[in-house]
Motif scaffolding. Structure first.
Motif, PDB file in Angstrom:
ATOM      1  N   HIS A  42      53.435  41.565  19.173  1.00  0.00           N
ATOM      2  CA  HIS A  42      52.710  41.625  20.443  1.00  0.00           C
ATOM      3  C   HIS A  42      52.448  43.039  20.933  1.00  0.00           C
ATOM      4  O   HIS A  42      51.849  43.224  21.992  1.00  0.00           O
TER       5      HIS A  42
ATOM      6  N   ARG B 135      46.935  47.146  24.544  1.00  0.00           N
ATOM      7  CA  ARG B 135      45.567  46.877  25.034  1.00  0.00           C
ATOM      8  C   ARG B 135      45.606  46.479  26.496  1.00  0.00           C
ATOM      9  O   ARG B 135      44.746  46.875  27.279  1.00  0.00           O
ATOM     10  N   ASP B 136      46.600  45.669  26.876  1.00  0.00           N
ATOM     11  CA  ASP B 136      46.727  45.276  28.282  1.00  0.00           C
ATOM     12  C   ASP B 136      47.014  46.472  29.186  1.00  0.00           C
ATOM     13  O   ASP B 136      46.672  46.453  30.373  1.00  0.00           O
ATOM     14  N   LEU B 137      47.653  47.487  28.630  1.00  0.00           N
ATOM     15  CA  LEU B 137      47.935  48.704  29.405  1.00  0.00           C
ATOM     16  C   LEU B 137      46.722  49.642  29.457  1.00  0.00           C
ATOM     17  O   LEU B 137      46.782  50.683  30.100  1.00  0.00           O
ATOM     18  N   GLY B 138      45.635  49.292  28.754  1.00  0.00           N
ATOM     19  CA  GLY B 138      44.422  50.089  28.801  1.00  0.00           C
ATOM     20  C   GLY B 138      44.173  50.960  27.584  1.00  0.00           C
ATOM     21  O   GLY B 138      43.240  51.753  27.579  1.00  0.00           O
ATOM     22  N   HIS B 139      44.978  50.822  26.550  1.00  0.00           N
ATOM     23  CA  HIS B 139      44.789  51.613  25.336  1.00  0.00           C
ATOM     24  C   HIS B 139      43.824  50.907  24.394  1.00  0.00           C
ATOM     25  O   HIS B 139      43.658  49.687  24.445  1.00  0.00           O
ATOM     26  N   SER B 140      43.237  51.669  23.484  1.00  0.00           N
ATOM     27  CA  SER B 140      42.321  51.092  22.505  1.00  0.00           C
ATOM     28  C   SER B 140      43.118  50.510  21.331  1.00  0.00           C
ATOM     29  O   SER B 140      44.316  50.761  21.181  1.00  0.00           O
TER      30      SER B 140
ATOM     31  N   ARG C 203      51.542  54.183  29.771  1.00  0.00           N
ATOM     32  CA  ARG C 203      50.133  54.264  30.177  1.00  0.00           C
ATOM     33  C   ARG C 203      49.415  55.431  29.503  1.00  0.00           C
ATOM     34  O   ARG C 203      48.212  55.401  29.352  1.00  0.00           O
TER      35      ARG C 203
ATOM     36  N   VAL D  54      48.673  44.154  21.376  1.00  0.00           N
ATOM     37  CA  VAL D  54      48.075  43.432  22.503  1.00  0.00           C
ATOM     38  C   VAL D  54      48.631  43.981  23.820  1.00  0.00           C
ATOM     39  O   VAL D  54      47.889  44.155  24.793  1.00  0.00           O
ATOM     40  N   HIS D  55      49.923  44.250  23.861  1.00  0.00           N
ATOM     41  CA  HIS D  55      50.532  44.830  25.060  1.00  0.00           C
ATOM     42  C   HIS D  55      49.896  46.182  25.382  1.00  0.00           C
ATOM     43  O   HIS D  55      49.585  46.461  26.547  1.00  0.00           O
TER      44      HIS D  55
END
Length: 181
Positions: free
Chosen positions: A98, A104-109, A162, A101-102
């Motif tokens: 995960h 990505r949820d924090l705003g990373h590519s 972040r 995906v985690h």
């Protein structure tokens, strides 16, 4: 502990000596006598499936103390070792399953997530080098505790990573912790 490494070296040396003896004593085979690829895979699989448990059981029997299982489960040492082991293993599996995906949820590519997994793998290999260099000089229990703590730091950092630097630090810590633990 010194006798563990000598035992492992002795078993390894005996296996290498047996293999070299078998190779030297074997008659030269012709190309048409060689097994097919499927036969070779079957032979290797059978050797692994039947040989590995025998070696593992013997080494475990030699290294185990004569403490009954019930007493061992009641003692604090078992739980002191199994708790971080399960934590590190579960944390590593959780991140592999995960982590991207985690992130990505924090705003990373996705690229940052892929680099994190790659960094984790490479730093895990670096931890193996550290273990190899320090394993006979420092008590393995202390090394294991340090690597488990480093993994925990990485898990704490990745929760709120972040910035890309925080992702890199978390991946390095988790890789070192898992590779060394």
């Amino acid at each position: 502990i010194w006798y563990d490494s000598k035992l492992k070296r002795g078993i390894g040396s005996a296996c290498v000596a047996m293999a070299l003896t078998l190779v030297a004593a074997a008659p030269r085979a012709r190309a048409q006598d060689a097994p097919s690829t499927d036969e070779a895979v079957a032979i290797a699989t059978a050797a692994y499936v039947y040989g590995y448990p025998l070696i593992t059981t013997e080494v475990t029997r030699i290294q185990m103390s004569n403490v009954p299982a019930r007493e061992g489960l009641r003692g604090p040492y078992f739980w002191t070792m199994i708790t971080p082991f399960v934590g590190v293993s579960a944390g590593f599996a959780l991140f592999l399953g995960h982590g991207v995906v985690h992130l990505r949820d924090l705003g990373h590519s996705m690229t940052v997530g892929a680099w994190a997994v790659s960094t984790l793998t490479i730093s895990g290999l670096a931890a193996k080098v550290v273990i190899g260099l320090l394993g006979d000089r420092v008590d393995p229990r202390y090394l294991w505790a340090i690597f488990c703590a480093v993994f925990g730091v990485g898990m704490l950092v990745v929760v709120g990573a972040r910035a890309p630097v925080a992702v890199t630090i978390a991946a390095i810590c988790m890789g070192l912790g898992f590779g060394g633990g």
